[in-house]
Design a protein around this motif. Sequence first.
Motif, PDB file in Angstrom:
ATOM      1  N   ALA A 294       0.841  -1.219   0.000  1.00 50.67           N
ATOM      2  CA  ALA A 294       0.000   0.000   0.000  1.00 50.67           C
ATOM      3  C   ALA A 294       0.866   1.255   0.000  1.00 50.67           C
ATOM      4  O   ALA A 294       0.575   2.231  -0.703  1.00 50.67           O
ATOM      5  CB  ALA A 294      -0.907  -0.017   1.236  1.00 50.67           C
ATOM      6  N   THR A 295       1.976   1.211   0.744  1.00 52.86           N
ATOM      7  CA  THR A 295       2.868   2.387   0.797  1.00 52.86           C
ATOM      8  C   THR A 295       3.503   2.644  -0.567  1.00 52.86           C
ATOM      9  O   THR A 295       3.578   3.789  -1.027  1.00 52.86           O
ATOM     10  CB  THR A 295       3.971   2.159   1.857  1.00 52.86           C
ATOM     11  OG1 THR A 295       3.343   2.015   3.134  1.00 52.86           O
ATOM     12  CG2 THR A 295       4.939   3.325   1.908  1.00 52.86           C
ATOM     13  N   ARG A 296       3.912   1.562  -1.249  1.00 49.68           N
ATOM     14  CA  ARG A 296       4.527   1.723  -2.586  1.00 49.68           C
ATOM     15  C   ARG A 296       3.524   2.374  -3.532  1.00 49.68           C
ATOM     16  O   ARG A 296       3.856   3.273  -4.319  1.00 49.68           O
ATOM     17  CB  ARG A 296       4.975   0.367  -3.141  1.00 49.68           C
ATOM     18  CG  ARG A 296       6.206  -0.216  -2.471  1.00 49.68           C
ATOM     19  CD  ARG A 296       6.910  -1.240  -3.366  1.00 49.68           C
ATOM     20  NE  ARG A 296       6.130  -2.442  -3.631  1.00 49.68           N
ATOM     21  CZ  ARG A 296       6.044  -3.475  -2.808  1.00 49.68           C
ATOM     22  NH1 ARG A 296       6.643  -3.412  -1.619  1.00 49.68           N
ATOM     23  NH2 ARG A 296       5.347  -4.543  -3.101  1.00 49.68           N
TER      24      ARG A 296
ATOM     25  N   ASP B  29       8.745  12.443  -3.771  1.00 51.40           N
ATOM     26  CA  ASP B  29       9.174  11.046  -3.691  1.00 51.40           C
ATOM     27  C   ASP B  29       9.010  10.493  -2.273  1.00 51.40           C
ATOM     28  O   ASP B  29       9.956  10.038  -1.638  1.00 51.40           O
ATOM     29  CB  ASP B  29      10.639  10.934  -4.131  1.00 51.40           C
ATOM     30  CG  ASP B  29      10.999   9.457  -4.328  1.00 51.40           C
ATOM     31  OD1 ASP B  29      12.196   9.148  -4.402  1.00 51.40           O
ATOM     32  OD2 ASP B  29      10.045   8.638  -4.362  1.00 51.40           O
ATOM     33  N   ALA B  30       7.785  10.583  -1.773  1.00 48.42           N
ATOM     34  CA  ALA B  30       7.499  10.058  -0.429  1.00 48.42           C
ATOM     35  C   ALA B  30       5.995   9.796  -0.335  1.00 48.42           C
ATOM     36  O   ALA B  30       5.222  10.459  -1.036  1.00 48.42           O
ATOM     37  CB  ALA B  30       7.899  11.079   0.633  1.00 48.42           C
ATOM     38  N   PRO B  31       5.586   8.849   0.498  1.00 50.94           N
ATOM     39  CA  PRO B  31       4.140   8.631   0.665  1.00 50.94           C
ATOM     40  C   PRO B  31       3.522   9.799   1.441  1.00 50.94           C
ATOM     41  O   PRO B  31       4.257  10.564   2.085  1.00 50.94           O
ATOM     42  CB  PRO B  31       4.067   7.336   1.488  1.00 50.94           C
ATOM     43  CG  PRO B  31       5.363   7.260   2.201  1.00 50.94           C
ATOM     44  CD  PRO B  31       6.382   7.934   1.325  1.00 50.94           C
ATOM     45  N   PRO B  32       2.217   9.985   1.400  1.00 47.15           N
ATOM     46  CA  PRO B  32       1.591  11.040   2.215  1.00 47.15           C
ATOM     47  C   PRO B  32       2.046  10.923   3.673  1.00 47.15           C
ATOM     48  O   PRO B  32       2.304   9.828   4.160  1.00 47.15           O
ATOM     49  CB  PRO B  32       0.098  10.723   2.073  1.00 47.15           C
ATOM     50  CG  PRO B  32      -0.014   9.997   0.768  1.00 47.15           C
ATOM     51  CD  PRO B  32       1.251   9.211   0.638  1.00 47.15           C
ATOM     52  N   GLU B  33       2.153  12.069   4.361  1.00 49.57           N
ATOM     53  CA  GLU B  33       2.716  12.053   5.723  1.00 49.57           C
ATOM     54  C   GLU B  33       1.925  11.152   6.671  1.00 49.57           C
ATOM     55  O   GLU B  33       2.490  10.492   7.535  1.00 49.57           O
ATOM     56  CB  GLU B  33       2.770  13.471   6.287  1.00 49.57           C
ATOM     57  CG  GLU B  33       3.833  14.326   5.608  1.00 49.57           C
ATOM     58  CD  GLU B  33       3.592  15.815   5.839  1.00 49.57           C
ATOM     59  OE1 GLU B  33       4.086  16.621   5.034  1.00 49.57           O
ATOM     60  OE2 GLU B  33       2.872  16.143   6.821  1.00 49.57           O
ATOM     61  N   THR B  34       0.618  11.157   6.521  1.00 48.07           N
ATOM     62  CA  THR B  34      -0.209  10.331   7.407  1.00 48.07           C
ATOM     63  C   THR B  34      -1.217   9.527   6.583  1.00 48.07           C
ATOM     64  O   THR B  34      -1.800  10.060   5.641  1.00 48.07           O
ATOM     65  CB  THR B  34      -0.974  11.210   8.419  1.00 48.07           C
ATOM     66  OG1 THR B  34      -0.021  12.007   9.122  1.00 48.07           O
ATOM     67  CG2 THR B  34      -1.764  10.354   9.404  1.00 48.07           C
ATOM     68  N   VAL B  35      -1.334   8.262   6.918  1.00 47.01           N
ATOM     69  CA  VAL B  35      -2.370   7.426   6.314  1.00 47.01           C
ATOM     70  C   VAL B  35      -3.319   6.995   7.427  1.00 47.01           C
ATOM     71  O   VAL B  35      -2.888   6.394   8.415  1.00 47.01           O
ATOM     72  CB  VAL B  35      -1.780   6.185   5.613  1.00 47.01           C
ATOM     73  CG1 VAL B  35      -2.898   5.326   5.015  1.00 47.01           C
ATOM     74  CG2 VAL B  35      -0.774   6.597   4.536  1.00 47.01           C
ATOM     75  N   TYR B  36      -4.582   7.348   7.290  1.00 44.80           N
ATOM     76  CA  TYR B  36      -5.600   6.947   8.272  1.00 44.80           C
ATOM     77  C   TYR B  36      -6.182   5.621   7.801  1.00 44.80           C
ATOM     78  O   TYR B  36      -6.792   5.564   6.739  1.00 44.80           O
ATOM     79  CB  TYR B  36      -6.673   8.028   8.379  1.00 44.80           C
ATOM     80  CG  TYR B  36      -6.134   9.326   8.950  1.00 44.80           C
ATOM     81  CD1 TYR B  36      -5.670  10.341   8.126  1.00 44.80           C
ATOM     82  CD2 TYR B  36      -6.040   9.497  10.326  1.00 44.80           C
ATOM     83  CE1 TYR B  36      -5.131  11.510   8.654  1.00 44.80           C
ATOM     84  CE2 TYR B  36      -5.498  10.666  10.872  1.00 44.80           C
ATOM     85  CZ  TYR B  36      -5.040  11.660  10.037  1.00 44.80           C
ATOM     86  OH  TYR B  36      -4.489  12.805  10.562  1.00 44.80           O
TER      87      TYR B  36
ATOM     88  N   ASN C  31       6.344   6.979   7.202  1.00 41.30           N
ATOM     89  CA  ASN C  31       5.308   7.983   7.498  1.00 41.30           C
ATOM     90  C   ASN C  31       4.447   7.481   8.655  1.00 41.30           C
ATOM     91  O   ASN C  31       4.729   6.445   9.247  1.00 41.30           O
ATOM     92  CB  ASN C  31       4.463   8.254   6.254  1.00 41.30           C
ATOM     93  CG  ASN C  31       3.784   6.987   5.759  1.00 41.30           C
ATOM     94  OD1 ASN C  31       4.093   5.877   6.211  1.00 41.30           O
ATOM     95  ND2 ASN C  31       2.847   7.136   4.850  1.00 41.30           N
ATOM     96  N   THR C  32       3.394   8.210   8.971  1.00 39.23           N
ATOM     97  CA  THR C  32       2.546   7.838  10.111  1.00 39.23           C
ATOM     98  C   THR C  32       1.326   7.062   9.627  1.00 39.23           C
ATOM     99  O   THR C  32       0.664   7.488   8.684  1.00 39.23           O
ATOM    100  CB  THR C  32       2.087   9.105  10.856  1.00 39.23           C
ATOM    101  OG1 THR C  32       3.243   9.760  11.364  1.00 39.23           O
ATOM    102  CG2 THR C  32       1.145   8.759  12.004  1.00 39.23           C
ATOM    103  N   TRP C  33       1.073   5.902  10.245  1.00 33.65           N
ATOM    104  CA  TRP C  33      -0.143   5.142   9.970  1.00 33.65           C
ATOM    105  C   TRP C  33      -0.990   5.188  11.233  1.00 33.65           C
ATOM    106  O   TRP C  33      -0.542   4.780  12.302  1.00 33.65           O
ATOM    107  CB  TRP C  33       0.201   3.698   9.569  1.00 33.65           C
ATOM    108  CG  TRP C  33       0.690   3.605   8.165  1.00 33.65           C
ATOM    109  CD1 TRP C  33       1.882   4.058   7.675  1.00 33.65           C
ATOM    110  CD2 TRP C  33      -0.008   3.055   7.036  1.00 33.65           C
ATOM    111  NE1 TRP C  33       1.962   3.833   6.320  1.00 33.65           N
ATOM    112  CE2 TRP C  33       0.820   3.216   5.909  1.00 33.65           C
ATOM    113  CE3 TRP C  33      -1.255   2.441   6.893  1.00 33.65           C
ATOM    114  CZ2 TRP C  33       0.436   2.776   4.630  1.00 33.65           C
ATOM    115  CZ3 TRP C  33      -1.638   2.019   5.626  1.00 33.65           C
ATOM    116  CH2 TRP C  33      -0.797   2.188   4.509  1.00 33.65           C
ATOM    117  N   TYR C  34      -2.193   5.733  11.079  1.00 33.94           N
ATOM    118  CA  TYR C  34      -3.056   6.039  12.231  1.00 33.94           C
ATOM    119  C   TYR C  34      -4.265   5.110  12.179  1.00 33.94           C
ATOM    120  O   TYR C  34      -5.049   5.146  11.232  1.00 33.94           O
ATOM    121  CB  TYR C  34      -3.487   7.507  12.115  1.00 33.94           C
ATOM    122  CG  TYR C  34      -4.296   8.079  13.251  1.00 33.94           C
ATOM    123  CD1 TYR C  34      -3.707   8.889  14.234  1.00 33.94           C
ATOM    124  CD2 TYR C  34      -5.662   7.837  13.351  1.00 33.94           C
ATOM    125  CE1 TYR C  34      -4.455   9.428  15.268  1.00 33.94           C
ATOM    126  CE2 TYR C  34      -6.420   8.368  14.378  1.00 33.94           C
ATOM    127  CZ  TYR C  34      -5.810   9.161  15.338  1.00 33.94           C
ATOM    128  OH  TYR C  34      -6.549   9.703  16.368  1.00 33.94           O
TER     129      TYR C  34
END
Length: 456
Positions: free
Chosen positions: A328-330, A343-350, A372-375
């Motif tokens: 999912a991150t890729r 060149d980075a995933p969104p800072e936070t994934v809810y 990154n942050t996974w919430y």
Amino acid sequence: MSQATTMLPQRPRAFRRLSSDDATQEALSIRSPTVVVPPKHLMAPSDAHEIAAAMEFARHELEEFSSPMSSPETPPVTNVTDKYAFAFDIDGVLIRGGRPIPEAIEAMKVLNGKNAYGIKVPYIFVTNGGGKTEQERCIQLSKQLEIEVSPGQFICGHTPMREMASKYQTVLVVGGEGEKCRQVAEGYGFKDVVTPGDIIKDNPDTTPFRKLTADEMSNSRVRNFAEVKIEAIFVFADSRDWAGDQQIILDLLMSKGGYLGSRSETFNEGPPVFFSHNDVIWSASHDLTRLGMGALRLSLEAMYKAVTGMDLNTTAFGKPQMGTFQFATRLLKQWRRDTHGIDAPPETVYFVGDTPESDIRGTNDFNKESENTWYSILVRTGVFQEGTKPKFAPKATVDNALDAVLHGMELETKKAFKETLSMTSAKLAGTAIDEPSNESSPMISPKATEPADPMK
Ligand code: G3P
Ligand code: MG
């Protein structure tokens, strides 16, 4: 208070818009970027089009091109934020027993711009469910949620198994309806796919109490399995025949090298077994949870132990396995690279889920290793029941998918406000800007129970 948006790069890219009414598996198996569209939106792209199309391209790039594509130059303006994204579990969060959960439809509208800021928020679907191709699940969800959806937004329990197609020649695929799982496996590139039906057709005595239906007989392929080496077993979806499927898997586990009809003296010369997930229970149309693939796995391990006296090691994919979250991150990273040149995933994934053992545990564990942050947000519309203490503590617990979206957007609003405030006061003080951290305290929706522990 405006939330962060950036200039969106535009690429000359062709894609198809197929109506969910006429989109067929065959049409969707043509490897070109496709968005499935409710008929009412066929003539004019709806608000959900942009994210569906962009995620589809990102997926194609991930699968088609080994090296990530560089980001383009000339950006047009759009209102899709890239600071954060949502990942939705499906059963028990968006869908219950094949029917949409009403708040889920509202939640999608909010993410596609129907909110105070007029922004769009990217989202993907991460389900342990399977037994159909991502394309077919995409048609289904487009109809259920009445929105444009692309196969690119979809990660099923067996999606990461695609990467094993080159490792095994002949494989047994178990579970699901009719021939669907064979189609999924062949779509992933598995060269020689066998089903339990093929084995029963070759030797009806394999399952004394299970006879093939006329359909199954005509769909099943004639093989002489005494000469066929089955190198691996993949359980792609919930079994429709626990007795027959387990008998056949046990026959192979106790065989000499994967040849049916043979018996190993040591009972450990059989092929490996891979399950597309390990959910012991899940939420379907019944008011109470139902047994899932994880229960079949426990039953098989118990039977192998009972028959051979030995422990059986099998492998499970899907949530909470890290492989699914890494995939999912890729995808989100490729999307952000494509659409925002970052060149980075969104800072936070809810991550919004209903099952603590898979959705919340996976999100919390991945949050510990991710860049990154996974919430994790737990909803009350599925497996998790009010009054019980979830085995894995979410960052927040809310009633439904809509509340989860509003909760995440509220957090992001506060974060954006804090960032603007500190930047403004820094400017006023004429001092250097120091990046505000994105630590935020766990939030509780009005009817939420106390969350366990603060962010990472
Ligand atoms: O069979 C799938 C079920 O166990 C859970 O699906 O969408 O809640 O991950 P989902
Ligand atoms: Mg679920």
